[in-house]
Design an enzyme around this catalytic site. Structure first.
Site, PDB file in Angstrom:
ATOM      1  N   GLY A  81       0.799  -1.219   0.000  1.00 11.82           N
ATOM      2  CA  GLY A  81       0.000   0.000   0.000  1.00 11.82           C
ATOM      3  C   GLY A  81       0.829   1.266   0.000  1.00 11.82           C
ATOM      4  N   THR A  84      -0.942   5.900   4.860  1.00  7.30           N
ATOM      5  CA  THR A  84      -2.109   5.670   5.711  1.00  7.30           C
ATOM      6  C   THR A  84      -1.907   6.395   7.030  1.00  7.30           C
ATOM      7  OG1 THR A  84      -2.509   3.485   4.737  1.00  7.30           O
ATOM      8  CG2 THR A  84      -3.524   3.905   6.852  1.00  7.30           C
ATOM      9  N   HIS A  86      -2.695   6.355  11.101  1.00  8.77           N
ATOM     10  CA  HIS A  86      -3.101   5.556  12.257  1.00  8.77           C
ATOM     11  C   HIS A  86      -3.183   6.498  13.449  1.00  8.77           C
ATOM     12  CE1 HIS A  86      -1.933   1.948   9.983  1.00  8.77           C
ATOM     13  NE2 HIS A  86      -0.820   2.588   9.692  1.00  8.77           N
ATOM     14  N   CYS A 178      -3.997   6.219   1.138  1.00  6.51           N
ATOM     15  CA  CYS A 178      -3.722   5.034   0.311  1.00  6.51           C
ATOM     16  C   CYS A 178      -3.463   5.386  -1.147  1.00  6.51           C
ATOM     17  CB  CYS A 178      -4.843   4.011   0.436  1.00  6.51           C
ATOM     18  SG  CYS A 178      -5.024   3.380   2.116  1.00  6.51           S
TER      19      CYS A 178
END
Length: 235
Positions: A81, A84, A86, A178
Site C-alpha cells: 500500500g 495511511t 493511524h 492510500c
C-alpha cells in the site's frame, strides 16, 4: 476433519508505532518457528502516518518537518500500500497468522480482512463494501472507512487493518489516503445513527468478526498488555 483453530488476541491499548512494529517482527519470527499460535494484536496508535511499499512522496501533502507541529510521526514500512494514517479512535488489528495452516492465499487473506470489516459495519446498520479495482480497503459509498495494508513473509502475516471509529479527521487532510485522490474518508460515528458503545467493545466486536471470517473455533483473550510488551523490552 480439521483440527480446531485457536486465535490468541492481545488487547494492548495505545502503543507507539515503532514499538508495535518491533513486537510484530518478534511474533512473526516466533510464529515461523511454531513457538506461538496464530496471534492478533488489538490496539491504537498515537497520531502516525505510515508509508507502504507502493509509496509516492506527493501523497504526503505537507513537509515532513511540519509533522511534529501537528503532533504526528512518519514511518516507512514494508507493508503493501501507500500512505495511511493511524491514530486514536481507530480499531487497529495486526494478525500474525500462518496462511499455510489455515489454507489461505494472499488474495483470499486480504478479501477476508475486508469481509471482517464489512460484517462489523453491518452490526451498526452501515452498508460497507470492498474496494473496486483501483481502490483498497473498505468503503461506504465513495467514502473510505477502513484501510488494509499487509505484509506476508514465508506465509506469516503482519500489519493488517485500521477501521475508523471516530478519529480526528483533520489528520486525513494532510495525505492522499492510500494514494487514492478525490475520495473522502469517513468513520463509524459519521455513518451510523446507532449510539456507539465503548471503544473496547467495538474492538472486541471487530475481533469477533475477524475470527468468524477466518473460521477460528476459539478466541483466547489476553488482557494484560505488560505480559507481552514488557517481555519485548527486556530482550
Amino acid at each position: 476433519m480439521r483440527s480446531p483453530r485457536t486465535l490468541e488476541v492481545w488487547k494492548l491499548g495505545t502503543v507507539n508505532y515503532l514499538k508495535s512494529l518491533k513486537l510484530q517482527e518478534k511474533l512473526v519470527s516466533e510464529r515461523k518457528a511454531h513457538q506461538i499460535p496464530d496471534t492478533l494484536l488489538s490496539l491504537q496508535h498515537p497520531p502516525t502516518y505510515t508509508l507502504g511499499k507502493r509509496r509516492t512522496d506527493h501523497n504526503l501533502l505537507i513537509p515532513e518537518s511540519e509533522l511534529t507541529k501537528i503532533g504526528a510521526e512518519l514511518h516507512y514500512t514494508q507493508r503493501g500500500g501507500d500512505i495511511t494514517f493511524h491514530g486514536p479512535h481507530q480499531a487497529i488489528l495486526y494478525p500474525i497468522i500462518s496462511l499455510r495452516s489455515i489454507g489461505f492465499g494472499a488474495r483470499n487473506y486480504v478479501e477476508t480482512l475486508e469481509r471482517s470489516m464489512i460484517e462489523f459495519a453491518s452490526i451498526y446498520g452501515v452498508k460497507a463494501r470492498a474496494g473496486n479495482k483501483c481502490e483498497t480497503g473498505v468503503w461506504v459509498g465513495d467514502r473510505k472507512i477502513g484501510a488494509i495494508g499487509v505484509r506476508i513473509s514465508s506465509g506469516i502475516t503482519s500489519h493488517g487493518l485500521a477501521l475508523n471509529i471516530d478519529p480526528d479527521m483533520k489528520y486525513f487532510e494532510h495525505i492522499v489516503p492510500c494514494g487514492i485522490a478525490d475520495k473522502e474518508v469517513t468513520s463509524l460515528r459519521r455513518e451510523t445513527d446507532t449510539l456507539l458503545p465503548s471503544e473496547e467493545v467495538i474492538h472486541e466486536q471487530l475481533v469477533s468478526c475477524l475470527a468468524k471470517a477466518f473460521s477460528y473455533d476459539d478466541v483466547v483473550w489476553k488482557e494484560d498488555p505488560s505480559l507481552i510488551l514488557d517481555t519485548q523490552d527486556k530482550e
